[in-house]
Design a protein around this motif. Structure first.
Motif, mmCIF file in Angstrom:
data_model
loop_
_atom_site.group_PDB
_atom_site.id
_atom_site.type_symbol
_atom_site.label_atom_id
_atom_site.label_comp_id
_atom_site.label_asym_id
_atom_site.label_seq_id
_atom_site.Cartn_x
_atom_site.Cartn_y
_atom_site.Cartn_z
ATOM 1 N N THR A 71 0.832 -1.208 0.000
ATOM 2 C CA THR A 71 0.000 0.000 0.000
ATOM 3 C C THR A 71 0.862 1.252 0.000
ATOM 4 O O THR A 71 0.583 2.222 -0.727
ATOM 5 N N GLN A 95 -16.764 -0.594 -12.381
ATOM 6 C CA GLN A 95 -16.437 -0.820 -10.974
ATOM 7 C C GLN A 95 -15.017 -1.327 -10.804
ATOM 8 O O GLN A 95 -14.301 -0.905 -9.882
ATOM 9 N N MET A 99 -11.928 0.744 -8.899
ATOM 10 C CA MET A 99 -11.201 0.153 -7.777
ATOM 11 C C MET A 99 -9.741 0.577 -7.764
ATOM 12 O O MET A 99 -9.079 0.546 -6.719
ATOM 13 N N TYR A 102 -8.681 3.225 -5.072
ATOM 14 C CA TYR A 102 -9.127 3.001 -3.692
ATOM 15 C C TYR A 102 -8.220 3.620 -2.633
ATOM 16 O O TYR A 102 -8.658 3.899 -1.513
ATOM 17 N N VAL A 103 -6.948 3.841 -2.947
ATOM 18 C CA VAL A 103 -6.059 4.450 -1.949
ATOM 19 C C VAL A 103 -5.992 5.967 -2.098
ATOM 20 O O VAL A 103 -5.284 6.632 -1.353
ATOM 21 N N ASP A 104 -6.757 6.511 -3.063
ATOM 22 C CA ASP A 104 -6.722 7.942 -3.335
ATOM 23 C C ASP A 104 -7.805 8.635 -2.504
ATOM 24 O O ASP A 104 -8.982 8.256 -2.570
ATOM 25 N N ARG A 105 -7.430 9.646 -1.766
ATOM 26 C CA ARG A 105 -8.385 10.350 -0.910
ATOM 27 C C ARG A 105 -8.953 11.603 -1.579
ATOM 28 O O ARG A 105 -9.577 12.433 -0.920
ATOM 29 N N ARG A 148 -7.374 0.244 -14.916
ATOM 30 C CA ARG A 148 -7.426 0.305 -13.455
ATOM 31 C C ARG A 148 -6.082 0.761 -12.886
ATOM 32 O O ARG A 148 -6.024 1.588 -11.967
#
Length: 241
Positions: A71, A95, A99, A102-105, A148
């Motif tokens: 991560t 979708q 995905m 997913y680690v992007d804020r 992705r």
């Protein structure tokens, strides 16, 4: 962009990599080739943090990744496309691609905008966004995996055997898509069993045997090297110093 120096590591205390080293320039496509069991995929797993090296250093864009978790490594801009079975078959194409963020804020709107950008880059994403990924062919699944991986606008993409099990038409699409990702400024390090495919894409090629580098050079230099065929048929040159 990528520097691996004197890397040792493997599985269960057994070293697969034995002093492996490579230097990859920013914005280039580099390909690692070699016979089965040479340690090619182990290099990518070590770079992405799936495996931790027993010894040696891994630096990407000036950041020391040695010992980081997967991560943490993703957050530095290094993303891997696995060898196979990398999609969620029951989720839609959209979708699966989303995905990748997913680690992007960042705000969801910015991720949606990135998705639309990638849908323009990969027409399959736009055309079949609502279909389940499990309905796609092998080559089409690879395109979804590429999209992705690009969701985070990575610095580096690691491709593990991108043409594995694909027909010639699908390989041609993967070739074009890899070029497209590289054209966006992404540095690509790939492992490929199909030597001809790898040579057709790469700026530089690294040839492995028994966990170490035995040859390296431009694609044309490696293609013309007298030791290349011997390496794949049991007469490998000695590892370089």
């Amino acid at each position: 962009m990528i520097s691996l120096s004197d890397v040792y590591g493997g599985y269960g205390g057994l070293d697969i990599l034995s002093g492996f080293g490579i230097q990859v320039e920013k914005g280039s496509i580099n390909c690692i080739v070699g016979p089965n069991g040479a340690g090619k995929s182990t290099v990518l797993k070590t770079l992405s943090g799936v495996l931790r090296p027993r010894r040696g250093s891994i630096v990407v864009d000036g950041i020391d990744l040695t010992g980081m978790s997967p991560t943490e490594i993703i957050r530095t801009g290094v993303v891997q496309v696995p060898q196979r079975h990398g999609l969620f078959a029951t989720l839609t194409v959209r979708q699966n691609v989303m995905m990748g963020g997913y680690v992007d804020r960042r705000a969801a709107g910015r991720l949606r905008a990135r998705y639309e950008e990638l849908a323009g880059m990969f027409p399959l994403i736009a055309k079949r966004s609502a279909e389940r990924a499990g309905s796609l062919s092998g080559g089409q699944r690879r395109i979804v995996e590429f999209a992705r991986a690009m969701m985070l606008d990575p610095k580096v993409i690691l491709l593990d055997e991108p043409t594995l099990g694909l027909d010639p038409q699908s390989r041609a699409v993967i070739h074009e898509s890899t070029r497209a990702m590289n054209a966006m400024g992404t540095t690509i390090l790939m492992v490929e069993q199909n030597v001809r495919f790898g040579l057709s894409l790469a700026d530089r090629v690294t040839v492995m045997s028994a966990g170490a580098v035995v040859l390296e050079g431009t694609a044309s230099e490696i293609a013309d090297h007298p030791d290349l065929m011997g390496l794949f048929f049991g007469h490998a040159p000695e590892p370089r110093e």
